[in-house]
Design an enzyme around this catalytic site. Structure first.
Site, PDB file in Angstrom:
ATOM      1  N   ASN A 125      -4.566  -4.826  -7.434  1.00 34.09           N
ATOM      2  CA  ASN A 125      -5.791  -4.203  -6.934  1.00 34.09           C
ATOM      3  C   ASN A 125      -5.680  -2.684  -6.779  1.00 34.09           C
ATOM      4  O   ASN A 125      -6.687  -1.985  -6.777  1.00 34.09           O
ATOM      5  CB  ASN A 125      -6.153  -4.837  -5.586  1.00 34.09           C
ATOM      6  CG  ASN A 125      -7.215  -4.082  -4.838  1.00 34.09           C
ATOM      7  OD1 ASN A 125      -8.411  -4.192  -5.127  1.00 34.09           O
ATOM      8  ND2 ASN A 125      -6.806  -3.280  -3.852  1.00 34.09           N
ATOM      9  N   TYR A 171     -11.375   6.546 -15.595  1.00 40.24           N
ATOM     10  CA  TYR A 171     -11.407   5.293 -14.829  1.00 40.24           C
ATOM     11  C   TYR A 171     -11.925   4.149 -15.695  1.00 40.24           C
ATOM     12  O   TYR A 171     -11.356   3.047 -15.700  1.00 40.24           O
ATOM     13  CB  TYR A 171     -12.299   5.501 -13.609  1.00 40.24           C
ATOM     14  CG  TYR A 171     -12.484   4.305 -12.717  1.00 40.24           C
ATOM     15  CD1 TYR A 171     -11.465   3.888 -11.861  1.00 40.24           C
ATOM     16  CD2 TYR A 171     -13.690   3.605 -12.703  1.00 40.24           C
ATOM     17  CE1 TYR A 171     -11.645   2.793 -11.026  1.00 40.24           C
ATOM     18  CE2 TYR A 171     -13.883   2.517 -11.875  1.00 40.24           C
ATOM     19  CZ  TYR A 171     -12.851   2.107 -11.044  1.00 40.24           C
ATOM     20  OH  TYR A 171     -13.032   1.027 -10.214  1.00 40.24           O
ATOM     21  N   THR A 200     -16.813   0.860  -0.732  1.00 40.52           N
ATOM     22  CA  THR A 200     -15.458   1.249  -0.339  1.00 40.52           C
ATOM     23  C   THR A 200     -15.320   2.763  -0.432  1.00 40.52           C
ATOM     24  O   THR A 200     -16.252   3.463  -0.853  1.00 40.52           O
ATOM     25  CB  THR A 200     -14.406   0.607  -1.266  1.00 40.52           C
ATOM     26  OG1 THR A 200     -14.551   1.162  -2.588  1.00 40.52           O
ATOM     27  CG2 THR A 200     -14.579  -0.903  -1.347  1.00 40.52           C
ATOM     28  N   ASP A 237       0.851  -1.181   0.000  1.00 35.34           N
ATOM     29  CA  ASP A 237       0.000   0.000   0.000  1.00 35.34           C
ATOM     30  C   ASP A 237       0.889   1.234   0.000  1.00 35.34           C
ATOM     31  O   ASP A 237       1.797   1.355   0.825  1.00 35.34           O
ATOM     32  CB  ASP A 237      -0.947   0.030   1.199  1.00 35.34           C
ATOM     33  CG  ASP A 237      -2.121   0.960   0.949  1.00 35.34           C
ATOM     34  OD1 ASP A 237      -3.196   0.468   0.554  1.00 35.34           O
ATOM     35  OD2 ASP A 237      -1.950   2.185   1.137  1.00 35.34           O
ATOM     36  N   LYS A 279      -9.873   0.758 -16.737  1.00 34.27           N
ATOM     37  CA  LYS A 279     -10.368  -0.553 -16.348  1.00 34.27           C
ATOM     38  C   LYS A 279     -10.650  -1.432 -17.567  1.00 34.27           C
ATOM     39  O   LYS A 279     -10.481  -2.663 -17.514  1.00 34.27           O
ATOM     40  CB  LYS A 279     -11.624  -0.406 -15.490  1.00 34.27           C
ATOM     41  CG  LYS A 279     -11.340   0.132 -14.085  1.00 34.27           C
ATOM     42  CD  LYS A 279     -10.389  -0.771 -13.314  1.00 34.27           C
ATOM     43  CE  LYS A 279     -10.295  -0.404 -11.845  1.00 34.27           C
ATOM     44  NZ  LYS A 279      -9.333  -1.259 -11.117  1.00 34.27           N
ATOM     45  N   ASP A 317       5.237   2.315  -4.867  1.00 37.70           N
ATOM     46  CA  ASP A 317       4.354   2.891  -5.875  1.00 37.70           C
ATOM     47  C   ASP A 317       4.328   1.883  -7.015  1.00 37.70           C
ATOM     48  O   ASP A 317       5.305   1.727  -7.746  1.00 37.70           O
ATOM     49  CB  ASP A 317       4.922   4.234  -6.333  1.00 37.70           C
ATOM     50  CG  ASP A 317       4.179   4.825  -7.521  1.00 37.70           C
ATOM     51  OD1 ASP A 317       3.208   4.198  -8.019  1.00 37.70           O
ATOM     52  OD2 ASP A 317       4.581   5.905  -7.988  1.00 37.70           O
TER      53      ASP A 317
END
Length: 293
Positions: free
Chosen positions: A100, A171, A205, A38, A175, A73
């Site tokens: 993810n 986005y 989320t 992360d 994707k 990163d």
């Protein structure tokens, strides 16, 4: 009791919160040693200081599992390579990569800045490519040395990339690119014992809460059992697939497939395109839904 991922080593990117955290916890519960990646950024991809990866590692270790934090990163080519090397050096190998990590900067198309486009495409698309490229190179080298691993990659696409999402041009494009990358990687890497699939998760989320009403949406962890199974040796016959998960519902996506066709056997004339193309379109079903519409 034998667990489905006993002895396997996994990297989960963007695993400090939300869906990634749930994946890391589930993979560890199923026996995997986990590199919890992360970068520690806000929903918009801005720095927040300390990474939450350490907390996830502590949860895994408290439950008796093995894990190590990583703050790379994932869209940085060298840092992604070092992350793969960390898994190998710490746990003796790498078997599973769950891509993810990501964030959103929602804008209508005509309001999207160049910086917003570059940032979102970078973290999602390059952030999938860089870890996959370095993990793939490791698995290829292992195969050539006679140590072929039953390696698994699970990428993260989205309904936005598969059916579109108003206000999420960048986005959605990223994707959709991930879904395309999944198909090619599966075809190229199968010879090294690697399967490559993608999920399109639905969950409440940080990323979804600002986009639509999330009150009825499933929990992040509802997606993770599917990821754990795809990460297992048992799933060796499944590759090049995109699977949408919405709570207890799992849908295998068909993607772009050939539909109705009209072959004239010669070059089309402009004056005949309209009528004949409309006839084809009438035979082809429209997309089931457009997110945000």
């Amino acid at each position: 009791m034998t667990k489905i991922l006993d002895g396997r080593v996994a990297i989960v990117t963007g695993a400090g919160r939300g869906i990634g955290r749930a994946h890391a916890l589930e993979l560890a519960a199923q026996g995997a040693a986990v590199v919890v990646n992360d970068f520690g950024v806000s929903l918009a991809g801005e720095g927040e200081g300390a990474s939450p990866a350490d907390q996830v590692v502590a949860e895994i270790e408290a439950a008796g599992g093995r894990a190590v934090a990583n703050g790379a990163d994932v869209a940085d080519f060298a840092q992604a390579e070092a992350m793969v090397r960390q898994a190998v050096d710490t746990f003796g190998g790498l078997d599973v990569l769950v891509n993810n990590a990501g964030f959103v900067r929602d804008r209508m198309l005509v309001n999207t800045s160049e910086e917003e486009w570059d940032a979102v495409v970078r973290v999602h698309l390059k952030g999938h490519f860089a870890p996959l490229r370095h993990a793939g190179a490791y698995w290829r080298a292992e195969a050539k040395e006679g140590r072929q691993r039953a390696a698994r990659v699970v990428n993260t696409s989205s309904g936005a990339g598969l059916q579109g999402s108003i206000g999420q041009t960048t986005y959605s494009a990223a994707k959709a690119g991930i879904a395309g990358m999944t198909l090619v990687a599966a075809a190229e890497m199968g010879r090294y014992g690697v399967t490559v699939n993608a999920i399109a998760p639905v969950a409440r989320t940080r990323m979804t809460e600002g986009a639509f009403d999330t009150s009825a949406m499933p929990e992040p962890g509802d997606n993770s059992p599917v990821v754990a199974w795809l990460a297992s040796e048992e799933a060796g016959d499944v590759t090049g697939r995109v699977i949408e998960i919405e709570g207890g519902k799992v849908t295998v996506e068909n993607g772009w497939t050939h539909g109705p066709a009209d072959d004239l056997g010669r070059r089309w004339r402009t004056d005949e395109v309209g009528e004949r193309l409309r006839a084809l379109l009438a035979q082809a079903p429209a997309p089931e839904k457009v997110y945000g519409a």
